[in-house]
Write a protein that holds these residues in place. Sequence first.
Motif, short mmCIF file in Angstrom:
data_model
loop_
_atom_site.label_atom_id
_atom_site.label_comp_id
_atom_site.label_asym_id
_atom_site.label_seq_id
_atom_site.Cartn_x
_atom_site.Cartn_y
_atom_site.Cartn_z
N ILE A 7 0.91 -1.31 0.15
CA ILE A 7 -0.04 -0.14 0.02
C ILE A 7 0.89 1.19 0.00
O ILE A 7 1.74 1.59 0.80
CB ILE A 7 -0.85 -0.16 1.13
N THR A 9 0.46 5.54 -0.07
CA THR A 9 -0.32 6.70 -0.17
C THR A 9 0.52 7.95 0.55
O THR A 9 -0.23 8.83 1.13
CB THR A 9 -1.53 6.46 1.00
N CYS A 14 -2.33 7.32 -5.13
CA CYS A 14 -2.92 6.16 -4.34
C CYS A 14 -2.65 4.87 -4.87
O CYS A 14 -2.91 4.91 -6.24
CB CYS A 14 -4.46 6.44 -4.04
N VAL A 16 -1.81 0.41 -5.00
CA VAL A 16 -2.15 -1.16 -4.37
C VAL A 16 -1.58 -2.04 -5.32
O VAL A 16 -1.93 -1.87 -6.37
CB VAL A 16 -3.34 -1.45 -3.88
N GLU A 29 -3.73 1.76 -9.55
CA GLU A 29 -3.17 3.02 -9.17
C GLU A 29 -4.01 4.14 -9.65
O GLU A 29 -4.41 4.08 -10.66
CB GLU A 29 -1.65 3.23 -9.86
N HIS A 36 -7.23 9.36 -1.49
CA HIS A 36 -7.20 8.06 -0.72
C HIS A 36 -8.25 7.57 -0.17
O HIS A 36 -8.32 6.27 -0.21
CB HIS A 36 -5.90 8.26 0.05
N LEU A 40 -8.48 3.80 -1.50
CA LEU A 40 -7.77 2.78 -1.10
C LEU A 40 -8.84 1.69 -0.68
O LEU A 40 -8.36 0.60 -0.95
CB LEU A 40 -7.17 3.48 0.05
N TYR A 43 -9.49 -0.25 -3.59
CA TYR A 43 -8.47 -1.34 -4.49
C TYR A 43 -8.26 -2.29 -3.57
O TYR A 43 -8.18 -3.42 -4.05
CB TYR A 43 -7.28 -0.40 -4.51
N GLY A 76 -3.34 5.28 4.82
CA GLY A 76 -2.65 4.16 4.39
C GLY A 76 -2.36 3.16 5.50
O GLY A 76 -2.49 1.86 5.38
N GLU A 79 -5.48 1.32 7.09
CA GLU A 79 -5.72 0.29 6.40
C GLU A 79 -4.67 -0.90 6.41
O GLU A 79 -5.37 -2.12 6.69
CB GLU A 79 -5.90 0.76 4.96
#
Length: 233
Positions: A7, A9, A14, A16, A29, A36, A40, A43, A76, A79
């Motif tokens: 990840i 960010t 942003c 992944v 992306e 984000h 995020l 993704y 980020g 998460e």
Amino acid sequence: MSCILSIETSTEVCSVAVSNRGEIIFEKENIEGPSHAVLLGEYVNEAIQFLRLENMSLDAVAVSCGPGSYTGLRIGVSEAKGLCYGLSIPLIAINTLELMAYGVVKSNMIDRSILLCPMIDARRMEVYDTLFDFDLNLKKEISADIIDENSFADILNENKIAFFGNGADKCKNVLSHANAQFIDNVYPKAANMVTLAEKAYEEKSFVDVAYFEPFYLKEFVATTPKNKVLPGK
């Protein structure tokens, strides 16, 4: 080798990526951010659904740990922590400046003799920066610097330096030394985290999920430029 979700960010981008045995098998992306908070979760959910369809499971999560923007890193890292808690898997932290430098090395854009200077924008003429050689050996400690026409002067007299990242964009008209080079469109991205994350996983270089905090730009303390090459390097 392992299956790792990466990840990134730390800037306006942003991204992944999922890698399996060092190969990217999923990537999303967006470079039009910052978005984000919206993208995020979407993704990551797509990545998890992909793994379920492939009957695969994650072994670790890697996250870019800064320096970078407060909001981006907070989203980020939150998460990443949530996934690690929920799946009972380790967390890997990747330094954003090293990640950017690795991206340049991977792209073969420069000669091996040139030093690499990733820069993250802070405010005004302030940046976070460091120096690596082509093998990603640290040549200058990470520091928060105010850039002026004398920045890196001693090093530039002896070495060519490639500057890149969103902090370097505003330095082009200031760092006018003949040995200063600038590479455009370099930003941290999850796809470039794969090799660094795999190395960390193999070395069991994990961070404590409960206590880990990223390196926010809000912690910036303006300094006189620290541009001395590390002793013995």
